[in-house]
Design a protein around this motif. Sequence first.
Motif, PDB file in Angstrom:
ATOM      1  N   TYR A  72      96.579 145.844  18.154  1.00 19.00           N
ATOM      2  CA  TYR A  72      96.081 145.172  19.360  1.00 19.00           C
ATOM      3  C   TYR A  72      95.864 143.684  19.085  1.00 19.00           C
ATOM      4  CZ  TYR A  72      92.943 144.668  23.466  1.00 19.00           C
ATOM      5  OH  TYR A  72      92.342 144.303  24.650  1.00 19.00           O
ATOM      6  N   TYR A  73      95.183 143.395  17.992  1.00 19.16           N
ATOM      7  CA  TYR A  73      94.932 141.995  17.640  1.00 19.16           C
ATOM      8  C   TYR A  73      96.214 141.249  17.280  1.00 19.16           C
ATOM      9  CZ  TYR A  73      89.842 141.790  17.858  1.00 19.16           C
ATOM     10  OH  TYR A  73      88.539 141.759  18.297  1.00 19.16           O
ATOM     11  N   GLU A  74      97.162 141.920  16.632  1.00 13.04           N
ATOM     12  CA  GLU A  74      98.440 141.259  16.319  1.00 13.04           C
ATOM     13  C   GLU A  74      99.155 140.860  17.605  1.00 13.04           C
ATOM     14  OE1 GLU A  74      99.286 140.028  13.563  1.00 13.04           O
ATOM     15  OE2 GLU A  74      97.969 141.122  12.200  1.00 13.04           O
ATOM     16  N   GLN A  75      99.100 141.719  18.613  1.00 13.71           N
ATOM     17  CA  GLN A  75      99.704 141.379  19.902  1.00 13.71           C
ATOM     18  C   GLN A  75      98.944 140.237  20.573  1.00 13.71           C
ATOM     19  OE1 GLN A  75     102.621 142.409  21.278  1.00 13.71           O
ATOM     20  NE2 GLN A  75     102.956 143.427  19.315  1.00 13.71           N
ATOM     21  N   ALA A  76      97.627 140.209  20.400  1.00 13.16           N
ATOM     22  CA  ALA A  76      96.833 139.109  20.962  1.00 13.16           C
ATOM     23  C   ALA A  76      97.245 137.785  20.326  1.00 13.16           C
ATOM     24  CB  ALA A  76      95.343 139.364  20.758  1.00 13.16           C
ATOM     25  N   PHE A  96     100.355 143.536  26.985  1.00 16.51           N
ATOM     26  CA  PHE A  96     100.395 144.633  26.021  1.00 16.51           C
ATOM     27  C   PHE A  96      99.265 145.605  26.327  1.00 16.51           C
ATOM     28  CE2 PHE A  96      98.920 146.478  21.974  1.00 16.51           C
ATOM     29  CZ  PHE A  96     100.099 147.046  21.509  1.00 16.51           C
ATOM     30  N   GLU A  97      99.514 146.870  25.937  1.00 14.69           N
ATOM     31  CA  GLU A  97      98.488 147.893  26.131  1.00 14.69           C
ATOM     32  C   GLU A  97      98.641 148.963  25.058  1.00 14.69           C
ATOM     33  OE1 GLU A  97      96.842 150.693  29.771  1.00 14.69           O
ATOM     34  OE2 GLU A  97      98.791 149.745  29.958  1.00 14.69           O
ATOM     35  N   ASN A  98      97.511 149.373  24.477  1.00 14.49           N
ATOM     36  CA  ASN A  98      97.472 150.542  23.606  1.00 14.49           C
ATOM     37  C   ASN A  98      96.103 151.199  23.753  1.00 14.49           C
ATOM     38  OD1 ASN A  98      95.682 149.178  21.864  1.00 14.49           O
ATOM     39  ND2 ASN A  98      97.137 149.029  20.171  1.00 14.49           N
ATOM     40  N   GLN A  99      95.764 152.126  22.866  1.00 13.70           N
ATOM     41  CA  GLN A  99      94.476 152.822  22.980  1.00 13.70           C
ATOM     42  C   GLN A  99      93.291 151.880  22.899  1.00 13.70           C
ATOM     43  OE1 GLN A  99      95.115 155.730  19.771  1.00 13.70           O
ATOM     44  NE2 GLN A  99      94.394 157.266  21.233  1.00 13.70           N
ATOM     45  N   ALA A 100      93.441 150.752  22.220  1.00 13.93           N
ATOM     46  CA  ALA A 100      92.335 149.803  22.076  1.00 13.93           C
ATOM     47  C   ALA A 100      92.031 149.089  23.387  1.00 13.93           C
ATOM     48  CB  ALA A 100      92.635 148.792  20.981  1.00 13.93           C
ATOM     49  N   THR A 133      91.559 151.883  12.808  1.00 17.22           N
ATOM     50  CA  THR A 133      91.687 150.482  12.413  1.00 17.22           C
ATOM     51  C   THR A 133      93.118 150.003  12.635  1.00 17.22           C
ATOM     52  OG1 THR A 133      89.874 150.639  10.837  1.00 17.22           O
ATOM     53  CG2 THR A 133      91.469 148.877  10.467  1.00 17.22           C
ATOM     54  N   GLU A 134      94.101 150.866  12.384  1.00 19.68           N
ATOM     55  CA  GLU A 134      95.505 150.466  12.576  1.00 19.68           C
ATOM     56  C   GLU A 134      95.801 150.133  14.036  1.00 19.68           C
ATOM     57  OE1 GLU A 134      97.519 149.629  10.104  1.00 19.68           O
ATOM     58  OE2 GLU A 134      95.774 150.122   8.875  1.00 19.68           O
ATOM     59  N   ILE A 135      95.238 150.880  14.964  1.00 16.08           N
ATOM     60  CA  ILE A 135      95.450 150.601  16.393  1.00 16.08           C
ATOM     61  C   ILE A 135      94.776 149.281  16.774  1.00 16.08           C
ATOM     62  CG2 ILE A 135      94.863 151.379  18.731  1.00 16.08           C
ATOM     63  CD1 ILE A 135      95.420 154.253  17.692  1.00 16.08           C
ATOM     64  N   VAL A 136      93.579 149.054  16.249  1.00 12.24           N
ATOM     65  CA  VAL A 136      92.877 147.792  16.504  1.00 12.24           C
ATOM     66  C   VAL A 136      93.677 146.617  15.935  1.00 12.24           C
ATOM     67  CG1 VAL A 136      90.789 146.460  15.959  1.00 12.24           C
ATOM     68  CG2 VAL A 136      90.596 148.848  16.700  1.00 12.24           C
ATOM     69  N   SER A 191      89.201 149.097  25.847  1.00 13.27           N
ATOM     70  CA  SER A 191      88.986 150.432  26.416  1.00 13.27           C
ATOM     71  C   SER A 191      87.735 151.044  25.785  1.00 13.27           C
ATOM     72  CB  SER A 191      90.199 151.333  26.154  1.00 13.27           C
ATOM     73  OG  SER A 191      90.176 151.822  24.830  1.00 13.27           O
ATOM     74  N   SER A 192      87.332 152.173  26.293  1.00  8.27           N
ATOM     75  CA  SER A 192      86.161 152.872  25.757  1.00  8.27           C
ATOM     76  C   SER A 192      86.564 153.924  24.724  1.00  8.27           C
ATOM     77  CB  SER A 192      85.383 153.533  26.891  1.00  8.27           C
ATOM     78  OG  SER A 192      86.211 154.468  27.557  1.00  8.27           O
TER      79      SER A 192
END
Length: 142
Positions: free
Chosen positions: A47-51, A15-19, A41-44, A35-36
């Motif tokens: 990201y964690y839900e996919q993790a 998976f990949e997004n802005q986070a 918070t929604e993007i984070v 990423s830098s």
Amino acid sequence: MLHTYAPRAQEKLYFENQAGQLFYHPAGYVRLAWSSERTTTEIVKAYYEQALALLLRTTSHLILSDHGQRVPLLPEAQSWLTTNWIPRAISQAHAYHCAIVEGVNPMHRLSTQSVVSAAPPGFIFKRFDTIAEAEAWLLSIA
């Protein structure tokens, strides 16, 4: 330079997004490559839900969080992580160990310390300067 850790070429991008990017490493851990970019918070959360989904899909119990150039998490994201995501990672994926490769930003390190300090009992963080050190610790647990 020789590396003692398993080559990242073996990793599979999940998976990949802005986070950042999420990888599964066949050595048995999930790697969060942050990423830098400053994110919401929604993007984070996404990201964690996919993790968590990747932990469940692979039956892995180990996390390597490569902070690198990551900007500090917003306080609301930190709170959600410690009160929502980590408890679910423990109960659903039986994940109890997270190796953190430290970020370079001093403010990021403070953000990380806030999460580490507020995490539920039983979830073990260990902080490292390199991926090789972090991976060696995770593999010693497996």
